[in-house]
Design a protein around this motif. Structure first.
Motif, PDB file in Angstrom:
ATOM      1  N   ALA A 240       0.187  -0.616  16.274  1.00  0.00           N
ATOM      2  CA  ALA A 240       1.115  -1.279  17.347  1.00  0.00           C
ATOM      3  C   ALA A 240       1.652  -2.310  16.519  1.00  0.00           C
ATOM      4  O   ALA A 240       2.379  -3.088  17.017  1.00  0.00           O
ATOM      5  N   SER A 241       1.784  -2.231  15.121  1.00  0.00           N
ATOM      6  CA  SER A 241       2.467  -3.190  14.302  1.00  0.00           C
ATOM      7  C   SER A 241       3.303  -2.722  13.296  1.00  0.00           C
ATOM      8  O   SER A 241       2.477  -1.997  12.322  1.00  0.00           O
ATOM      9  N   SER A 242       4.494  -2.873  13.130  1.00  0.00           N
ATOM     10  CA  SER A 242       5.364  -2.421  12.064  1.00  0.00           C
ATOM     11  C   SER A 242       4.932  -2.975  10.700  1.00  0.00           C
ATOM     12  O   SER A 242       5.108  -2.451   9.533  1.00  0.00           O
ATOM     13  N   ARG A 243       4.698  -4.318  10.610  1.00  0.00           N
ATOM     14  CA  ARG A 243       4.262  -5.190   9.348  1.00  0.00           C
ATOM     15  C   ARG A 243       3.023  -4.679   9.001  1.00  0.00           C
ATOM     16  O   ARG A 243       2.839  -4.456   7.650  1.00  0.00           O
ATOM     17  N   ILE A 244       2.047  -4.403   9.906  1.00  0.00           N
ATOM     18  CA  ILE A 244       0.854  -3.656   9.199  1.00  0.00           C
ATOM     19  C   ILE A 244       0.963  -2.449   8.790  1.00  0.00           C
ATOM     20  O   ILE A 244       0.278  -1.927   7.536  1.00  0.00           O
ATOM     21  N   ALA A 245       1.565  -1.573   9.424  1.00  0.00           N
ATOM     22  CA  ALA A 245       2.187  -0.391   8.740  1.00  0.00           C
ATOM     23  C   ALA A 245       2.778  -0.394   7.408  1.00  0.00           C
ATOM     24  O   ALA A 245       2.546   0.352   6.555  1.00  0.00           O
ATOM     25  N   LEU A 246       3.623  -1.504   7.382  1.00  0.00           N
ATOM     26  CA  LEU A 246       4.585  -1.479   6.075  1.00  0.00           C
ATOM     27  C   LEU A 246       3.383  -1.851   4.772  1.00  0.00           C
ATOM     28  O   LEU A 246       3.432  -1.295   4.025  1.00  0.00           O
ATOM     29  N   LEU A 247       2.604  -2.715   5.048  1.00  0.00           N
ATOM     30  CA  LEU A 247       1.403  -3.122   3.983  1.00  0.00           C
ATOM     31  C   LEU A 247       0.497  -2.068   3.728  1.00  0.00           C
ATOM     32  O   LEU A 247       0.167  -1.941   2.708  1.00  0.00           O
ATOM     33  N   GLY A 248       0.005  -1.421   4.764  1.00  0.00           N
ATOM     34  CA  GLY A 248      -0.877  -0.489   4.630  1.00  0.00           C
ATOM     35  C   GLY A 248      -0.293   0.741   3.931  1.00  0.00           C
ATOM     36  O   GLY A 248      -0.921   1.123   2.855  1.00  0.00           O
ATOM     37  N   ALA A 249       0.880   1.301   4.399  1.00  0.00           N
ATOM     38  CA  ALA A 249       1.446   2.202   3.581  1.00  0.00           C
ATOM     39  C   ALA A 249       1.872   2.007   2.170  1.00  0.00           C
ATOM     40  O   ALA A 249       1.708   2.882   1.369  1.00  0.00           O
ATOM     41  N   ALA A 250       2.320   0.695   2.028  1.00  0.00           N
ATOM     42  CA  ALA A 250       2.667   0.425   0.584  1.00  0.00           C
ATOM     43  C   ALA A 250       1.254   0.287  -0.396  1.00  0.00           C
ATOM     44  O   ALA A 250       1.465   0.691  -1.412  1.00  0.00           O
ATOM     45  N   LEU A 251       0.332  -0.074   0.303  1.00  0.00           N
ATOM     46  CA  LEU A 251      -1.081  -0.128  -0.460  1.00  0.00           C
ATOM     47  C   LEU A 251      -1.516   1.173  -0.737  1.00  0.00           C
ATOM     48  O   LEU A 251      -1.938   1.670  -1.908  1.00  0.00           O
ATOM     49  N   ILE A 252      -1.529   2.390   0.357  1.00  0.00           N
ATOM     50  CA  ILE A 252      -1.618   3.428  -0.114  1.00  0.00           C
ATOM     51  C   ILE A 252      -0.974   4.297  -1.124  1.00  0.00           C
ATOM     52  O   ILE A 252      -1.359   4.968  -2.099  1.00  0.00           O
ATOM     53  N   PHE A 253       0.549   3.891  -1.246  1.00  0.00           N
ATOM     54  CA  PHE A 253       1.529   4.350  -2.104  1.00  0.00           C
ATOM     55  C   PHE A 253       1.005   3.760  -3.483  1.00  0.00           C
ATOM     56  O   PHE A 253       1.015   4.579  -4.379  1.00  0.00           O
ATOM     57  N   ALA A 254       0.621   2.445  -3.652  1.00  0.00           N
ATOM     58  CA  ALA A 254       0.267   2.139  -4.973  1.00  0.00           C
ATOM     59  C   ALA A 254      -1.241   2.996  -5.318  1.00  0.00           C
ATOM     60  O   ALA A 254      -1.398   3.106  -6.440  1.00  0.00           O
TER      61      ALA A 254
END
Length: 262
Positions: free
Chosen positions: A184-198
């Motif tokens: 329920a957090s767009s910020r956590i989603a942003l960081l988590g998805a960017a980490l997986i992308f890396a």
């Protein structure tokens, strides 16, 4: 030596001739060899699990999002980090990868993301193209102002564009959206998805860092403007420019997984 040249072959003193003879005697396995039955059993079991999750998902929305996130990311991460992408991809890896992509695409049925308005689409293009401008600036700074002397061939551009589309769809539409549903957090989603992308660019250290930074921009652009097409174009342009402009030992032709060492 490995810190300076990660793909170097280190030969102990006095063993050079033995290594040369071993390399000359090595023969690649026959790609036409029969695939073991156990391989097809593993693949069939994996496809069955994906079908069960898609046809009978849990009623709890967070649990459903978590299982869909795992189903969409576990195989790609294992394939890349485990070094299974080389010159010859095994039928098991290829089949599991295709099944994962089909499963991810099927999640759009009845759950397609909202369409962007003309206003947000326009803003989204500017945000995405800003990463291309940053890539050009990085090239001018690190490559002494030398841009590519010639553009890649149409076939290479088409392949990379398709690969960028797969990555952007997976990370933005599937991964970021599921992480946001879970937390329920767009910020956590942003960081988590960017980490997986890396991590999907392992073990290419420089590409992982660039991917994390660019991923933050592209995923935010998706969250804010739903500009998936703009992200795909920016991803393809940035990747091709960087791979063709920076010294080969820096990005290793933007290769990942086992191909990074070839």
């Amino acid at each position: 030596v490995r810190d300076a040249i990660a793909d170097a072959v280190v030969v102990p003193a006095g063993d050079f001739q033995a290594v040369v003879e071993g390399a000359q005697a090595w023969r690649a396995p026959d790609p036409r060899a029969a695939t073991p039955a156990a391989t097809w059993l593993w693949l069939g079991g994996y496809i069955a699990l994906l079908l069960a999750l898609r046809l009978k998902p849990p009623l709890d929305q967070r649990l459903r999002a978590a299982l869909e996130l795992l189903a969409a990311t576990v195989v790609p991460l294992i394939v890349v980090i485990g070094g299974f992408i080389g010159d010859n991809i095994s039928p098991l890896v290829l089949g599991a990868s295709i099944a994962t992509i089909v499963f991810a695409l099927s999640l759009l049925i009845g759950d397609a993301p909202a369409e962007p308005s003309a206003r947000t689409m326009k803003r989204g293009w500017w945000v995405a193209l800003a990463t291309v401008i940053l890539a050009v600036a990085l090239i001018l700074e690190l490559a002494h102002g030398q841009l590519p002397q010639q553009l890649p061939g149409l076939a290479q551009m088409a392949r990379y564009l398709a690969w960028a589309a797969v990555q952007q769809f997976l990370i933005c539409v599937i991964v970021a959206e599921r992480i946001e549903r879970i937390t329920a957090s767009s910020r956590i989603a942003l960081l988590g998805a960017a980490l997986i992308f890396a991590l999907l660019h392992t073990p290419n250290g420089m590409l992982m860092q660039l991917g994390f930074v660019a991923g933050l921009v592209w995923i935010w652009n998706w969250q804010r403007h739903r500009a998936l097409l703009a992200n795909i174009v920016a991803h393809a342009c940035s990747g091709l420019l960087l791979a063709d402009s920076l010294p080969p030992q820096w990005l290793h032709s933007a290769e990942v997984s086992a191909r990074y060492f070839l």
